[in-house]
Write an enzyme that holds these catalytic residues in place. Sequence first.
Site, short mmCIF file in Angstrom:
data_model
loop_
_atom_site.label_atom_id
_atom_site.label_comp_id
_atom_site.label_asym_id
_atom_site.label_seq_id
_atom_site.Cartn_x
_atom_site.Cartn_y
_atom_site.Cartn_z
N GLY A 234 46.46 19.62 37.03
CA GLY A 234 47.63 20.44 36.76
C GLY A 234 48.16 20.21 35.35
N GLY A 277 40.51 19.79 34.55
CA GLY A 277 39.52 20.72 34.02
C GLY A 277 40.04 21.31 32.73
N ARG A 314 40.35 36.18 32.15
CA ARG A 314 41.67 35.56 32.35
C ARG A 314 42.85 36.45 31.95
NH1 ARG A 314 43.71 31.47 30.74
NH2 ARG A 314 44.36 30.47 32.65
N TYR A 318 44.74 36.87 35.44
CA TYR A 318 45.91 36.00 35.55
C TYR A 318 47.04 36.42 34.63
CZ TYR A 318 42.51 32.65 37.48
OH TYR A 318 41.55 32.03 38.21
N CYS A 344 34.34 50.04 31.83
CA CYS A 344 34.89 51.31 32.30
C CYS A 344 36.02 51.05 33.29
CB CYS A 344 33.81 52.15 32.91
SG CYS A 344 32.58 52.54 31.68
N GLU A 345 37.00 50.38 32.81
CA GLU A 345 38.14 49.98 33.59
C GLU A 345 39.08 49.41 32.53
OE1 GLU A 345 38.59 46.92 37.24
OE2 GLU A 345 36.75 48.04 37.11
N TYR A 372 37.56 28.19 32.43
CA TYR A 372 37.60 29.38 33.30
C TYR A 372 37.32 30.66 32.53
CZ TYR A 372 39.74 25.75 36.03
OH TYR A 372 39.97 24.57 36.66
#
Length: 425
Positions: A234, A277, A314, A318, A344-345, A372
């Site tokens: 964390g 991480g 990310r 997020y 295409c988004e 990540y």
Amino acid sequence: MRAKCSKMILENDQYTFTGGVSPLDLVEQYGCPLYVYDSAIIERQYKRLTSAFDVPDLKLNYACKALSNVNILRLFKRWGAGLDTVSVQEVALGLQAGFDPQDIIYTPNCVSLDEIELAVQHGVKINIDNISILEQFGQAFPDVPVCIRINPHIMAGGNVKTSVGHIDSKFGISIHQMPLVHRVVEATGLKVEGVHMHTGSDILDPEVFLSGAEILLNVAREFPDLGYIDFGSGFKVPYKLGDVETDIEELGRSISARFREFCREYGRELTLMFEPGKFLVSEAGYFLAQVNVIKQTTSTVFAGVDSGLNHFIRPMFYNAYHKITNVSRTKGRKRFYTVVGYICETDTFGVNRQMTELQEGDIICMHNAGAYCFSMASNYNSRYRPAEVLVHEGQAYLIRERETLEDLMRSQVEAPIFQPSAVGQ
Ligand SMILES: *Cc1c(COP(=O)(O)O)cnc(C)c1O
């Protein structure tokens, strides 16, 4: 603590990584888009974390889902870290990287007993996060020591996707269920060698973390055979100027004092474990992409790059902020851009980002791309996943090749209905 965010070195109007390696040269040599990891930054973060704690026995297990290239794993092994894994495949990668099985902890969630059995065969440390599996495990492997993952029910940070210690979280065994845990342990004869919690991604306040730690220590007291206590992770790093960063030195001082005191009460030295991480690898990573198109619309100026949510999800997944710089051009006037991908988004990397005026063909860099980012990349839109380069002691090493069409086809099997002899049947 307020912090600067990571950046490349800017000297004589040119950006470089540690040791003078130029991002533009790397793109020239290895193509674009490209992930680059600067080992000096990973080492700095590892040393910062190890020196923040003052206990007789500290073990940092790198959470390898953040960035799982085997070369990165080997660097951590060289520095004396262990590994935190969440799948039996990550366990296998860790063993390939040369880790001793007992330096690997396996912390899965909602996996089958069959997968856990594979991990047992590999000889790694097993961390169990629900009572059903604990009961089955205890009957199948009463002689294999386990760690128990507790949910302390504290809310860390504010993001429901990354916060995993709160009351509704699927992770860990509720502290309110400890009587049932003890019944299962007694009935099966299991040996509990560790207790664990991982509350989520952001420790903003060492005080909040310490109150969670206190809950875990209360649980630890109930188990006489412990070898370690694992406080998870964390640790937050800054993504942009002024972001709050976990005050690792303060956290280290207070946790260490509390842990030493606990070991005195407990009557034995235990290992203090963490499994970071993001803290270790986020700032070391850079993602380089090329601007394909500058597109002025009625509302903004888009910079469209040769990448998208397939390589770097990310910002979209997020709502994460990643700093973006123009590495091709460091001088001249600055302008605002909305940086978007080619998928295409809608795949927006950043809105209203100020950069030295971009031209088509320029290389931009997205910062904090170590954790990540590649590990969440996909082949969506049948795009190849990028190459990865490690910058280490002034040299650049290719550590993953860019994919090719063969990679996209590798596991696809042609059904016999398309063979010429089958036509017309
Ligand atoms: C993902 C994960 C970590 C690492 O979290 P970071 O925020 O990247 O430090 C640690 N422990 C467990 C069990 C995890 O699932």
